[in-house]
Design an enzyme around this catalytic site. Structure first.
Site, mmCIF file in Angstrom:
data_model
loop_
_atom_site.group_PDB
_atom_site.id
_atom_site.type_symbol
_atom_site.label_atom_id
_atom_site.label_comp_id
_atom_site.label_asym_id
_atom_site.label_seq_id
_atom_site.Cartn_x
_atom_site.Cartn_y
_atom_site.Cartn_z
ATOM 1 C CE LYS A 261 76.581 4.973 34.941
ATOM 2 N NZ LYS A 261 75.645 4.795 36.231
ATOM 3 N N GLY B 172 73.017 10.642 28.058
ATOM 4 C CA GLY B 172 72.928 11.248 29.222
ATOM 5 C C GLY B 172 72.893 12.955 28.668
ATOM 6 C CB SER B 173 74.585 15.632 30.942
ATOM 7 O OG SER B 173 75.492 14.994 31.901
ATOM 8 C CB THR B 174 75.401 18.569 26.649
ATOM 9 O OG1 THR B 174 74.282 18.226 25.523
ATOM 10 C CG2 THR B 174 76.282 18.790 24.818
ATOM 11 N N GLY C 101 79.027 13.597 28.037
ATOM 12 C CA GLY C 101 79.233 13.496 26.633
ATOM 13 C C GLY C 101 80.265 14.568 26.165
ATOM 14 C CD GLU D 132 71.226 8.802 20.455
ATOM 15 O OE1 GLU D 132 70.745 10.160 20.257
ATOM 16 O OE2 GLU D 132 71.399 8.592 19.091
ATOM 17 C CB CYS E 5 66.286 14.162 25.749
ATOM 18 S SG CYS E 5 65.711 12.228 24.755
ATOM 19 C CD GLU F 49 68.194 18.221 28.272
ATOM 20 O OE1 GLU F 49 69.363 17.947 29.133
ATOM 21 O OE2 GLU F 49 67.767 17.729 28.120
#
Ligand code: NAD
Length: 488
Positions: free
Chosen positions: A193, A245-247, A250, A267, A301, A398
């Site tokens: 996706k 993607g974002s933490t 995740g 990641e 990132c 971030e």
């Protein structure tokens, strides 16, 4: 109290004639879902416009996959895995992957223009970095397909099955390549996706995969938003999740997968420290800082978003940095002279603006060059903050935009301590004339990738990934094969 200033700077020191890229990106008006080797309409019939963030114009309509489409794609991937791909020899699999790599190389210019139009990044970035690296990843992993017995001597590397892969918007095609290439090389099939704001190069990749004659169902590409990603993560017949993607997302995925049989790699975000010692080649370092945070709009990132400068050279570095920032060209991403393109979306621009406002509110001193910005589209001036404290949000969170927070240090130990004072651990940089210092400092900075006297350099043979809240697992290189195999 806010001490923010948007200082007037000298205008650009030179002007170039416009040099717009003219290749046609060959977009269809409408993209359906790519399932079982065919483009098929989404179950619920929803499409969303995919826009050009530099112009706010619609480039194409793209299908929005929902849970029934995810199920259909997983079934196609399972069938292709069981009947074809898991039975095929590594040598044969490799031939298909090589074919994808070669086709991508042949159509590199068209893909670069498509990436720039859909994502907003400068054509220089997509032409010189994103697309060549994506092709290089397919070439690299094609080479491993028939050599897995050498990758894991004395062990048998068994494929896992169906892999669900979810990627972000900052390197749309490159992230697709990082995910698809090792999965195919190791004998797995894929449901991928792309991010909702940047699906177009992934859909073009689907066309290219059709052209390459890959057996139906081996790669399925289903665009959509958050619910589509969640449906992939939660699908019971997926064996492995690969997420970039974002933490925050995740962490949600990790909780969702706890107690299931699914393998996963994550990641996630970063807040890299770029450390400049007094003995560094200062002009080279300044160029490195610009590359680390401002090119690609800071949508990286591993961007060097925290600059740590040794006190003795801090004034010089900051003065040179401002001088260089004033020469950066912001504007039409399709112009080959452009250094900084458009911010990927209105939402992302809002997030950057809010974090930058917090920096000024918390007492840091803001500086921006006074460059003109285009009237339409989403733009943000390169920005630096001095007088930054480690507790400021601009130093902790971030930002994912062209915003640099500058801190100073006196000793090596202080530099290392400040570099590690973050929840993240994805990347870092060290600039010094002394080789011994490079080894000493890089060993102590807790980050997955650390560059010395350079920044943001990638190679398919080199593993990439983070510590702490930057994720779990490695992609790229030999290490990138491991998450896709079961060793017997
Ligand atoms: P995001 O987490 O919002 O979205 C990433 C992808 O996940 C998108 O495709 C999105 O649709 C999907 N998604 C969102 N919610 C989901 C859910 N609940 N379940 C499953 N999928 C879901 O991140 P973003 O804003 O698109 O990307 C920026 C982030 O990605 C930054 O934090 C950046 O650091 C990170 N990033 C990391 C790397 C790396 O290699 N470590 C590389 C690129 C980007």
């Amino acid at each position: 109290m806010s001490t923010a200033t948007a200082e007037k700077t000298a205008p650009l020191q030179w002007n170039y004639a416009p040099a717009p890229e003219s290749v046609d990106p060959q977009f269809r008006k409408r993209y359906d879902l790519f399932i079982d080797g065919k483009f098929v309409a989404p179950a619920e019939g929803n499409y969303r416009p995919s826009i050009n963030p530099a112009r706010e114009t619609t480039l194409a309509e793209v299908a929005d996959a929902t849970a029934p489409d995810v199920d259909k794609a997983v079934k196609a991937a399972r069938k292709a895995y069981t009947k074809i791909w898991s039975k095929m020899s590594g040598k044969e699999r490799g031939k298909y992957i090589y074919r994808i790599a070669r086709l991508l190389q042949e159509r590199a210019r068209e893909f670069a223009v498509a990436e720039t139009m859909n994502g907003g990044k400068s054509i220089r970035e997509s032409r010189d970095t994103d697309i060549p690296l994506a092709a290089a990843h397919f070439f690299y992993y094609a080479g491993w397909a028939d050599k897995l017995e050498y990758a894991f001597p004395g062990r048998k590397a068994k494929s896992l099955g169906v892999c669900g892969q979810v990627i972000p918007w900052n390197f749309p095609l490159l992230m697709a390549a990082w995910k698809i290439a090792p999965a195919l090389a190791t004998g797995n099939t894929v449901v991928l996706k792309p991010a909702d704001t940047t699906p177009l190069t992934a859909m073009k990749l689907a066309e290219l995969i059709q052209d390459a004659g890959l057996p139906a169902g081996v790669v399925n590409i289903i665009p959509g938003g958050r619910p589509t990603g969640a449906a992939i993560v939660q699908h019971p017949d997926i064996d492995k999740i690969a997420f970039t993607g974002s933490t925050a997302v995740g962490k949600w995925i990790q909780k969702e997968l706890a107690g299931t049989k699914k393998r996963y790699t994550l990641e996630l975000g970063g807040k890299a420290a770029n450390i400049i010692f007094e003995d560094a080649a200062i002009d080279q370092a300044v160029e490195g800082i610009i590359n680390a945070i401002f090119f690609n709009q800071g949508h990286v990132c591993c961007a060097g978003s925290r600059l740590l400068v040794q006190e003795g050279v801090a004034d010089t570095v900051i003065a040179k940095l401002k001088q260089r920032m004033a020469t950066l060209i912001i504007g039409d991403p399709l112009d080959k002279n452009t250094d900084i393109g458009a911010i990927n979306s209105k939402e992302q621009l809002g997030r950057i603006e809010a974090l930058v406002a917090s920096g000024a509110e918390e007492g840091a001193e803001m500086w921006q060059p006074s460059c003109e910005l285009p009237a339409k589209g989403f733009w943000f001036r390169p920005t630096l903050f001095t007088n930054v404290s480690q507790s400021h949000r601009i130093c902790r969170d971030e930002i994912f935009g062209p915003v640099l927070s500058i801190l100073t240090f006196r000793t090596e130990d202080e530099a290392v301590e400040k570099a590690n004072n973050t929840a993240y651990g994805l990347s870092g940089g060290v600039w010094t004339d002394k080789g011994a210092k490079i080894f000493k400092v890089t060993r102590q900075v807790r980050a997955g990738v650390i560059w010395a006297n350079t920044f943001n350099k990638f190679d398919p043979t080199s593993p990439f990934g983070g510590y702490k809240e930057s994720g779990i697992g490695r992609e790229g290189g030999w290490h990138g094969l491991q998450p896709y195999v079961e060793l017997e």
